[in-house]
Design a protein around this motif. Structure first.
Motif, PDB file in Angstrom:
ATOM      1  N   GLY A 263       0.719  -1.305  -0.066  1.00  0.00           N
ATOM      2  CA  GLY A 263       0.102   0.002  -0.012  1.00  0.00           C
ATOM      3  C   GLY A 263       0.902   1.316   0.060  1.00  0.00           C
ATOM      4  N   PRO A 264       0.068   2.546  -0.081  1.00  0.00           N
ATOM      5  CA  PRO A 264       0.758   3.732  -0.225  1.00  0.00           C
ATOM      6  C   PRO A 264       1.844   3.938   0.848  1.00  0.00           C
ATOM      7  CG  PRO A 264      -1.401   3.974  -1.067  1.00  0.00           C
ATOM      8  CD  PRO A 264      -1.128   2.673  -0.437  1.00  0.00           C
ATOM      9  N   ARG A 268       5.845   5.634   0.357  1.00  0.00           N
ATOM     10  CA  ARG A 268       6.457   6.973   0.834  1.00  0.00           C
ATOM     11  C   ARG A 268       7.945   6.539   1.442  1.00  0.00           C
ATOM     12  NH1 ARG A 268       1.236   6.997   3.087  1.00  0.00           N
ATOM     13  NH2 ARG A 268      -0.240   8.061   1.846  1.00  0.00           N
ATOM     14  N   LYS A 269       8.171   5.316   1.756  1.00  0.00           N
ATOM     15  CA  LYS A 269       9.345   4.892   2.352  1.00  0.00           C
ATOM     16  C   LYS A 269      10.468   4.471   1.170  1.00  0.00           C
ATOM     17  CE  LYS A 269       7.103   3.821   6.973  1.00  0.00           C
ATOM     18  NZ  LYS A 269       6.793   2.975   7.893  1.00  0.00           N
ATOM     19  N   ALA A 353       5.566  10.197  -3.839  1.00  0.00           N
ATOM     20  CA  ALA A 353       6.658   9.170  -3.482  1.00  0.00           C
ATOM     21  C   ALA A 353       7.469   8.689  -4.459  1.00  0.00           C
ATOM     22  CB  ALA A 353       5.685   7.859  -3.026  1.00  0.00           C
ATOM     23  N   PHE A 354       7.007   8.945  -5.785  1.00  0.00           N
ATOM     24  CA  PHE A 354       7.944   8.545  -6.828  1.00  0.00           C
ATOM     25  C   PHE A 354       8.369   9.784  -7.713  1.00  0.00           C
ATOM     26  CE2 PHE A 354       3.970   6.018  -6.246  1.00  0.00           C
ATOM     27  CZ  PHE A 354       4.476   4.988  -5.839  1.00  0.00           C
TER      28      PHE A 354
END
Length: 357
Positions: A263-264, A268-269, A353-354
């Motif tokens: 999941g999202p 983010r990590k 995140a990308f």
């Protein structure tokens, strides 16, 4: 004919021939992709609303009106194929639009809009005036929330019973699945699946067969939603976080799902989604990961997908949070990157995140 490719808009189309245009909802407005004259490639034809983050696009088929629902930007509409737009949000008291859908009811066409916080609105005059359906929030909302800031649930997806447009299915992320049999005057919670509901897809030839994608896997019902079975889980080969799900309208046992590995919160990590597109030929019981032209375990998330049935075959489009659009014109057998370098296609801030990795 044009079709749309966005996170919160329609995903299944039928036409006489492959569409020449695809309208894509990005964080920098609407991008019109057009097939090259030879038919083999795609190019950007024009852009609009470039200062808006577009969550959802919808073409109302009878009038041809195009709607664009924005992140914190309300609602816009176009009557000329997406070249010019006007704001249509009178009565739309929530300005963060996540989802759009339309249906022909007894009295005419009705357009529905879902928002964050999770509310549901409708318009019977092509967006010139909107009215809330407060019954959506008449159920117990104490568990409605969302992991990412601001921690507020949203109306992620809207769908209709294929034989009765008065029957709506509303996916609240995170809050569960709600059903109305009177065009939204009343709602009831549909139990039996995870609260993190993503999409509701209904078999048009057997409407008792319903599929749900969620944050922990895919669920299926064979009795119109009375009971559910979980068919995939967090460790399934297709990916543990299925979101985008489409089926072929004339061959509904043929399905495609786009799923991330996790999941999202993990994106983010790690800045990695591990996305895949998979195909089922038996109504979702088994799945095959598609690799003919598609990179396996793609770094960005797929944030939009649609299928267009055009008779002899069908096309599938899938768009990423880093601005690529992938396309197959032979029923998913072979894929190519149709365009790249667009602004991200993204629900909320998923793209961050990308693109910052």
């Amino acid at each position: 004919m044009a079709i749309t490719l966005s996170h919160g808009g329609p995903t299944i189309y039928r036409s006489a021939e492959p569409s020449r245009q695809v309208l894509v909802g990005t964080i920098e407005g609407v991008v019109c992709l057009e097939r090259d004259s030879g038919g083999g490639g795609w190019h950007v034809a024009h852009r609009a609303l470039t200062d808006k983050h577009v969550h959802a696009l919808l073409i109302e088929p009878e009038s041809g009106t195009i709607f664009a629902g924005m992140k914190h930007g309300s609602m816009f509409a176009s009557s000329d194929g997406g070249r010019t737009w006007d704001r249509r949000d009178k009565g739309l008291t929530e300005q963060n639009v996540y989802s759009l859908a339309c249906a022909r009811l007894a009295d005419g066409v009705r357009v529905f809009a879902g928002t964050e916080p999770a509310h549901l609105f409708y318009s019977d005059d092509l967006g010139r005036g909107w009215t809330e359906l407060p019954a959506l929030r008449s159920v117990d909302t104490s568990r409605w929330s969302f992991p990412a800031p601001p921690g507020v649930a949203h109306t992620k997806h809207i769908n209709f019973h294929p034989l009765d447009p008065q029957t709506l299915f509303i996916g609240v992320e995170q809050g569960g699945l709600l059903k109305s049999t009177d065009a939204g005057k009343t709602f009831q919670v549909v139990p039996g699946m995870d609260d993190d509901v993503h999409r509701t897809v209904i078999n048009p030839q057997n409407p008792d067969r319903i599929y749900i994608t969620t944050g922990i896997g895919m669920y299926a019902s064979g009795d119109g939603g009375k009971t559910w079975e979980q068919w995939t889980d967090l460790h399934h080969e297709i990916g543990g976080y299925p979101d985008l799900l489409v089926l072929h309208p004339r061959r509904p046992e043929l399905m495609f799902v786009a799923s991330a590995e996790k999941g999202p919160g993990s994106w983010r990590k790690s800045h990695f989604a591990g996305s895949r597109v998979s195909k089922s030929t038996d109504g979702g019981k088994t799945w095959q990961v598609l690799r003919q032209g598609l990179p396996d375990r793609l770094r960005p998330a797929f944030e939009a997908m649609c299928l267009e049935d055009w008779g002899d075959s069908f096309s599938i489009f899938a768009a990423t949070a880093t601005g690529e659009v992938w396309c197959s014109d032979d029923g998913g057998e072979h894929w190519r990157e149709a365009v790249s370098g667009l602004a991200p296609i993204s629900k909320g801030d998923h793209y961050a995140a990308f693109v910052t990795a």
